[in-house]
Design a protein around this motif. Structure first.
Motif, short mmCIF file in Angstrom:
data_model
loop_
_atom_site.label_atom_id
_atom_site.label_comp_id
_atom_site.label_asym_id
_atom_site.label_seq_id
_atom_site.Cartn_x
_atom_site.Cartn_y
_atom_site.Cartn_z
N GLU A 178 0.82 -1.21 0.00
CA GLU A 178 0.00 0.00 0.00
C GLU A 178 0.86 1.27 0.00
O GLU A 178 0.50 2.27 -0.61
N ASP A 179 2.02 1.21 0.66
CA ASP A 179 2.95 2.35 0.62
C ASP A 179 3.53 2.51 -0.78
O ASP A 179 3.70 3.63 -1.28
N VAL A 180 3.86 1.39 -1.42
CA VAL A 180 4.39 1.43 -2.79
C VAL A 180 3.36 2.04 -3.74
O VAL A 180 3.69 2.89 -4.58
N ALA A 181 2.11 1.60 -3.62
CA ALA A 181 1.05 2.13 -4.49
C ALA A 181 0.83 3.62 -4.25
O ALA A 181 0.64 4.39 -5.21
N GLU A 182 0.90 4.05 -2.99
CA GLU A 182 0.76 5.47 -2.70
C GLU A 182 1.91 6.27 -3.30
O GLU A 182 1.70 7.35 -3.88
N ASN A 265 16.96 1.33 2.42
CA ASN A 265 16.88 2.45 3.36
C ASN A 265 15.53 3.13 3.23
O ASN A 265 15.03 3.32 2.11
N PRO A 266 14.90 3.53 4.35
CA PRO A 266 13.54 4.11 4.30
C PRO A 266 13.50 5.59 3.97
O PRO A 266 12.41 6.15 3.84
N HIS A 267 14.64 6.25 3.82
CA HIS A 267 14.64 7.71 3.71
C HIS A 267 13.85 8.20 2.50
O HIS A 267 13.06 9.14 2.60
N VAL A 268 14.05 7.58 1.33
CA VAL A 268 13.38 8.05 0.11
C VAL A 268 11.87 7.87 0.22
O VAL A 268 11.10 8.78 -0.11
N LEU A 269 11.44 6.70 0.67
CA LEU A 269 10.00 6.46 0.79
C LEU A 269 9.37 7.40 1.82
O LEU A 269 8.26 7.90 1.62
N ARG A 274 5.78 11.59 2.88
CA ARG A 274 5.70 12.65 3.89
C ARG A 274 5.28 12.09 5.25
O ARG A 274 4.59 12.74 6.05
N ARG A 275 5.69 10.87 5.50
CA ARG A 275 5.44 10.18 6.77
C ARG A 275 6.35 8.95 6.80
O ARG A 275 6.85 8.52 5.76
N PRO A 276 6.57 8.36 7.96
CA PRO A 276 7.37 7.13 8.01
C PRO A 276 6.64 5.99 7.29
O PRO A 276 5.41 5.89 7.36
#
Length: 296
Positions: A178-182, A265-269, A274-276
């Motif tokens: 769901e994060d990828v789709a967003e 690494n989570p930084h780009v996502l 605009r959220r973790p």
């Protein structure tokens, strides 16, 4: 209108849903006509069925809709672990250039430069083709989906076993589909992403033992991680109809995972959303609640 190829799969339907939530008109390209209802249910306004390797199918998919809407962008998802990824990409890219698309977004994979995993390596070669087209592009490179754990759900719930075809100490990073789709919807609807390649990963780096511990806490029952020998996994996969190319590719991937792990690494996502990014524990809570509602 935005065209989503490979739209009948989990990723395609998730991307269509995320685009629809942003008010975007989408067209789905699916392989078979009977897959059309799933794409419509996900939110697609239009569906084209056919083989992605057929230039005529791509021409139809990129043509103007009956409403007069024209396709301005494409989200290209190749069928999973396809031996034809490069030849499919050539057809899709030729059609995209002919249609003079505003934006070509490619669903790649985290660490495509890993030659030891053939499906990753093919995606790197596809990325190279994209660079050569001159099209405005964005490349998304997601980690393994958290949703992959759901394939083991019945065994986890009924037997308390999370069985994987690699050592239980293997450390893997994951990401919520769901994060990828967003993220895909953001890239397709907001300016400033042309020319970018984005790694999409969460902050979680978990071994199967740690995954089992998260599942155990949520299910309130013992769950243990168990390594399945590769020869046993291979026999079961062959018996279930997994084809030779996919089988060998998966075996190479499991060997790579066990030897080196796989994480990002989570930084780009985080920046894109605009959220973790969603944690694995949050994903498990959401998935368990949904499955419980569906079972009632």
């Amino acid at each position: 209108m935005i065209l989503v190829t490979g739209a009948a799969g989990n990723t395609g339907r998730a991307v269509i849903g995320a685009l629809s939530a942003r008010g975007q008109t989408t067209r789905a390209l699916v392989h078979r006509p009977q897959q059309a209802p799933a794409a419509i249910d996900a939110g697609a306004q239009d569906v084209v069925a056919g083989d992605m390797r057929d230039p005529a199918v791509l021409e139809q998919a990129l043509g103007a809709a009956k409403s007069g809407d024209s396709v301005r962008a494409i989200y290209h998802i190749c069928p999973n672990m396809s031996p034809d990824e490069l030849s499919i990409a050539q057809v899709v890219l030729r059609a995209a250039r002919a249609a003079e698309l505003e934006h070509f977004v490619y669903h790649s994979v985290l660490h495509p430069q890993t030659e030891a995993m053939p499906h990753h390596w093919q995606k790197l070669r596809t990325e190279e083709l994209i660079f050569e087209t001159g099209l405005p592009f964005t490349i998304l490179q997601p980690a393994a989906y958290m949703q992959n754990v759901l394939a083991y759900w019945d065994q986890i719930v009924q037997q308390g076993v999370y069985a994987v075809p690699y050592a239980t100490a293997t450390r893997l990073g994951m990401v919520d589909l769901e994060d990828v789709a967003e993220a895909a919807a953001i890239v397709l609807t907001e300016k400033g992403h042309a020319g970018a390649t984005y790694e999409l990963a969460s902050a979680d780096l978990l071994s199967p033992v740690e995954v089992a511990a998260v599942l155990e806490r949520r299910l309130a029952r013992p769950v243990r991680a168990q390594a399945v020998p590769l020869d046993v996994w291979e026999r079961r996969a062959r018996a279930s109809g997994v084809r030779d190319y996919q089988l060998e590719t998966l075996l190479q991937m499991f060997r790579y995972y066990e030897r080196y792990g796989f994480w990002g690494n989570p930084h780009v996502l985080t920046s894109l959303l605009r959220r973790p990014p969603t944690t694995f524990a949050t994903f498990v809570e959401r998935a368990a609640n949904r499955l419980q509602r569906e079972s009632v």
